[in-house]
Motif scaffolding. Structure first.
Motif, PDB file in Angstrom:
ATOM      1  N   SER A   6       6.535  -3.492   0.125  1.00  0.00           N
ATOM      2  CA  SER A   6       5.894  -4.174   1.251  1.00  0.00           C
ATOM      3  C   SER A   6       5.837  -3.295   2.501  1.00  0.00           C
ATOM      4  O   SER A   6       4.781  -3.178   3.128  1.00  0.00           O
ATOM      5  CB  SER A   6       6.611  -5.498   1.560  1.00  0.00           C
ATOM      6  OG  SER A   6       7.984  -5.288   1.797  1.00  0.00           O
ATOM      7  N   MET A   7       6.938  -2.637   2.846  1.00  0.00           N
ATOM      8  CA  MET A   7       6.963  -1.870   4.100  1.00  0.00           C
ATOM      9  C   MET A   7       5.965  -0.713   4.152  1.00  0.00           C
ATOM     10  O   MET A   7       5.357  -0.489   5.201  1.00  0.00           O
ATOM     11  CB  MET A   7       8.382  -1.388   4.387  1.00  0.00           C
ATOM     12  CG  MET A   7       9.306  -2.519   4.799  1.00  0.00           C
ATOM     13  SD  MET A   7      10.961  -1.891   5.173  1.00  0.00           S
ATOM     14  CE  MET A   7      11.712  -3.394   5.812  1.00  0.00           C
ATOM     15  N   PRO A   8       5.759   0.029   3.072  1.00  0.00           N
ATOM     16  CA  PRO A   8       4.765   1.113   3.169  1.00  0.00           C
ATOM     17  C   PRO A   8       3.354   0.594   3.456  1.00  0.00           C
ATOM     18  O   PRO A   8       2.490   1.371   3.871  1.00  0.00           O
ATOM     19  CB  PRO A   8       4.837   1.786   1.795  1.00  0.00           C
ATOM     20  CG  PRO A   8       6.207   1.492   1.293  1.00  0.00           C
ATOM     21  CD  PRO A   8       6.485   0.092   1.787  1.00  0.00           C
ATOM     22  N   TYR A   9       3.150  -0.717   3.239  1.00  0.00           N
ATOM     23  CA  TYR A   9       1.847  -1.318   3.529  1.00  0.00           C
ATOM     24  C   TYR A   9       1.795  -1.913   4.937  1.00  0.00           C
ATOM     25  O   TYR A   9       0.807  -2.547   5.310  1.00  0.00           O
ATOM     26  CB  TYR A   9       1.534  -2.411   2.503  1.00  0.00           C
ATOM     27  CG  TYR A   9       1.385  -1.875   1.098  1.00  0.00           C
ATOM     28  CD1 TYR A   9       0.239  -1.159   0.743  1.00  0.00           C
ATOM     29  CD2 TYR A   9       2.363  -2.062   0.135  1.00  0.00           C
ATOM     30  CE1 TYR A   9       0.083  -0.651  -0.540  1.00  0.00           C
ATOM     31  CE2 TYR A   9       2.225  -1.560  -1.156  1.00  0.00           C
ATOM     32  CZ  TYR A   9       1.077  -0.849  -1.485  1.00  0.00           C
ATOM     33  OH  TYR A   9       0.926  -0.347  -2.751  1.00  0.00           O
ATOM     34  N   GLY A  10       2.883  -1.756   5.685  1.00  0.00           N
ATOM     35  CA  GLY A  10       2.900  -2.273   7.059  1.00  0.00           C
ATOM     36  C   GLY A  10       3.359  -3.711   7.157  1.00  0.00           C
ATOM     37  O   GLY A  10       3.118  -4.356   8.165  1.00  0.00           O
ATOM     38  N   SER A  11       4.028  -4.217   6.135  1.00  0.00           N
ATOM     39  CA  SER A  11       4.556  -5.584   6.172  1.00  0.00           C
ATOM     40  C   SER A  11       6.039  -5.537   6.500  1.00  0.00           C
ATOM     41  O   SER A  11       6.843  -5.097   5.676  1.00  0.00           O
ATOM     42  CB  SER A  11       4.334  -6.254   4.813  1.00  0.00           C
ATOM     43  OG  SER A  11       4.870  -7.559   4.830  1.00  0.00           O
ATOM     44  N   PHE A  12       6.388  -5.969   7.702  1.00  0.00           N
ATOM     45  CA  PHE A  12       7.764  -5.815   8.175  1.00  0.00           C
ATOM     46  C   PHE A  12       8.426  -7.116   8.608  1.00  0.00           C
ATOM     47  O   PHE A  12       9.636  -7.236   8.560  1.00  0.00           O
ATOM     48  CB  PHE A  12       7.814  -4.846   9.363  1.00  0.00           C
ATOM     49  CG  PHE A  12       7.532  -3.436   8.988  1.00  0.00           C
ATOM     50  CD1 PHE A  12       8.547  -2.620   8.510  1.00  0.00           C
ATOM     51  CD2 PHE A  12       6.255  -2.919   9.083  1.00  0.00           C
ATOM     52  CE1 PHE A  12       8.292  -1.309   8.144  1.00  0.00           C
ATOM     53  CE2 PHE A  12       5.987  -1.621   8.719  1.00  0.00           C
ATOM     54  CZ  PHE A  12       7.003  -0.803   8.248  1.00  0.00           C
TER      55      PHE A  12
ATOM     56  N   GLN B   8      10.341  -1.682  -0.744  1.00  0.00           N
ATOM     57  CA  GLN B   8       9.471  -0.505  -0.887  1.00  0.00           C
ATOM     58  C   GLN B   8       8.081  -0.885  -1.392  1.00  0.00           C
ATOM     59  O   GLN B   8       7.173  -0.051  -1.377  1.00  0.00           O
ATOM     60  CB  GLN B   8      10.104   0.567  -1.771  1.00  0.00           C
ATOM     61  CG  GLN B   8      10.304   0.201  -3.217  1.00  0.00           C
ATOM     62  CD  GLN B   8      11.178   1.228  -3.937  1.00  0.00           C
ATOM     63  OE1 GLN B   8      10.671   2.105  -4.610  1.00  0.00           O
ATOM     64  NE2 GLN B   8      12.488   1.123  -3.773  1.00  0.00           N
TER      65      GLN B   8
END
Lengths: 140, 383
Positions: B135-141, B133
């Motif tokens: 990293s993903m909300p920042y577009g890091s997948f 949570q």
């Protein structure tokens, strides 16, 4: 045709809730050890510096430096399809050497960002009341 | 230095490999296992250890694999989902044999095409648990995101350029063209091709990325004593090491240009009399091209920050001082998660590389796997 695209939303837990609650109030809040004063991000159940379980959270300055960044040009989640290109960055916060977080750099032309740039926190609505701490170039 | 309890590689094998085999993970695993046993000239009853590395969401069980192959009883087994891909299986098997826990161990890495990215993406409104949570909300997948971060940091610290990474992609493509039965790419790459390929996460280009495939890779290790009686000329592990960083998150490691390959390399060199100048060929993990280049620096084949000029000098080509990724690397033969380097260096050292045998027969090779939070490397010798 309109399609509802949901953002990737956090599911806060005991450790992560202070970060999101702080953000909703416009503060960058990082896990902080009550025993030794060490900040750590992401939060963990134990302080990696002194092994204390007595952990809280504290606001930080919100100022930092771009450690590195990249410019995603392919969305791996539908939420980002209309946001390309954007700046995915790692920012080192001023409050403790090596204290870093993954974030975005906003309000800037992506190709103008450089490693070492000074940045300051700001907050963007993510959805369902969540605010996302992101960074923009620091005032000169 | 005279080594006790030496561990040898005696068999190597691949499954069918393609963009979509339609085969289950178990079938791919069985295929590569049979190929490695055939290569070694041994039967399932000769094996007393199985070690598998797989993704959590594509789990392959070591005990089920043994049952599937008719291995009657395991002295040692381990099914891993954590750490540096195939090398984790290799490290466990080496340790098991060197300690006497097992004699002959089958090691495996099996992956379906969508494996690397398919495990952790949220869908709909389920919410992101745990530290993703942050990293993903920042577009890091995906790995491509941290890869772009590592490349940019190197460029900022050392003045390296996209052309430096391109030079590596071009150099290993030459080897791929010479390996038509395994490579998915058959034309040489030009700098224009590289620079004009689309960005995934600038500065990361498409041609910096390994090629996703369904694959299983198998190697069989045993004791020196048993290896002497087997079909193939054995290849020996001279030294080996893992390394990790203090931070587990690849995007948050303390020093991106000196991540886990540096820890593993230092530890490996501390365990041998060999030196970088003794190494004749290298198989350096190329999940992204920058990773192989960080290994060139970490292992001491060139100076810190100088991997780009080292590659541009031709050093990693077939006639250079360190022919590197002589099968074409995972960018070309497809994602084998490190195992292809152990297999290819073995083939070169024992003299079974066929048309691709290097002009100067190598005696010492180095192999490596992973970057960032965890990595491993090993030195292999022909004798």
């Amino acid at each position: 045709m309109t399609t509802e695209v949901s953002p990737p939303l956090p599911l806060p837990n005991e450790l992560t809730a202070p970060f999101w609650e702080g953000a909703s109030k416009g503060q960058l809040v990082i896990q902080h050890c009550n025993s030794c004063g060490h900040f750590q991000h992401a939060p963990e159940p134990i302080c990696s510096a002194c092994l204390s379980f007595d952990l809280g959270s504290a606001p930080v300055s919100g100022k930092g430096t771009v450690y590195t960044f990249c410019i995603p040009t392919q969305a791996f989640h539908p939420w980002f399809e209309d946001k390309l290109p954007f700046v995915l960055a790692v920012v080192e916060l001023d409050d403790q050497p090596g204290l870093k977080m993954i974030t975005n750099i906003v309000n800037v032309n992506p190709d103008d960002v450089k490693v070492g740039d000074r940045v300051e926190v700001t907050f963007q609505p993510l959805g369902e009341g969540f605010m996302l701490p992101v960074f923009h170039p620091a005032a000169q | 230095m005279a080594k006790k309890n030496r561990v040898a590689i005696v068999g190597v094998g691949y499954s069918d490999v393609s963009r979509g085999t339609g085969y289950t993970l178990d079938k791919l695993t069985a295929q590569s296992s049979v190929a490695a046993m055939d290569d070694a000239g041994i039967k399932p009853t000769d094996i007393d250890g199985v070690v598998v590395h797989s993704f959590p969401h594509q789990f392959v069980s070591s005990t089920h694999t043994a049952a599937m192959l008719g291995i009657p009883d395991l002295a040692f087994y381990s099914g891993n989902v954590d750490g540096a891909a195939y090398s984790v299986a290799a490290m466990h098997a080496i340790a098991a044999i060197a300690s006497g826990s097992a004699e002959t161990v089958l090691t495996l890495r099996t992956v379906h095409k969508d494996g690397a990215a398919g495990g952790g993406r949220p869908s709909g409104n389920q919410g992101i648990p745990g530290n993703q949570q942050f990293s993903m909300p920042y577009g890091s997948f995906t790995g491509s995101h941290w890869a772009g971060l590592y490349m940019q940091r190197h460029m900022a610290m050392y003045g390296s350029t996209e052309e430096d990474f391109g030079a590596f992609a071009i150099a290993q493509r030459k080897f791929a063209v010479a390996n038509p039965t395994e490579s998915f790419f058959h034309e040489e790459l030009t700098m224009d091709d590289y620079l004009n390929s689309r960005y995934i996460a600038k500065p990361l280009h498409l041609f910096d990325c390994d090629y996703p495939v369904d694959s299983s890779s198998a190697l069989i290790f045993t004791t020196e004593e048993r290896a002497r009686d087997m079909k193939q000329k054995p290849v020996f592990f001279d030294s080996w090491a893992n390394g990790t960083t203090k931070e587990a998150d690849f995007s948050l490691v303390g020093d991106m240009t000196h991540s886990s390959p540096w820890m593993a390399s230092k530890r490996m060199w501390s365990r041998t009399d060999l030196k970088p100048s003794d190494v004749d060929t290298a198989g350096l993990y190329d999940g992204f091209s920058f990773i192989a280049m960080q290994w060139l620096e970490a292992l001491g084949f060139c100076g810190e920050g100088e991997s780009g000029s080292f590659v541009r000098s031709g050093a990693t080509s077939a006639t250079g001082s360190l022919p590197t990724n002589t099968d074409g690397g995972a960018c070309n033969v497809g994602r084998r998660h490190g195992a292809n380097f152990f297999i290819e260096v073995t083939r070169q050292l024992r003299g079974t590389a066929g048309d691709r045998a290097l002009p100067k027969k190598p005696e010492v090779g180095v192999v490596s796997n992973a970057v960032g939070g965890f990595a491993a490397c090993a030195l292999l010798t022909a004798e």
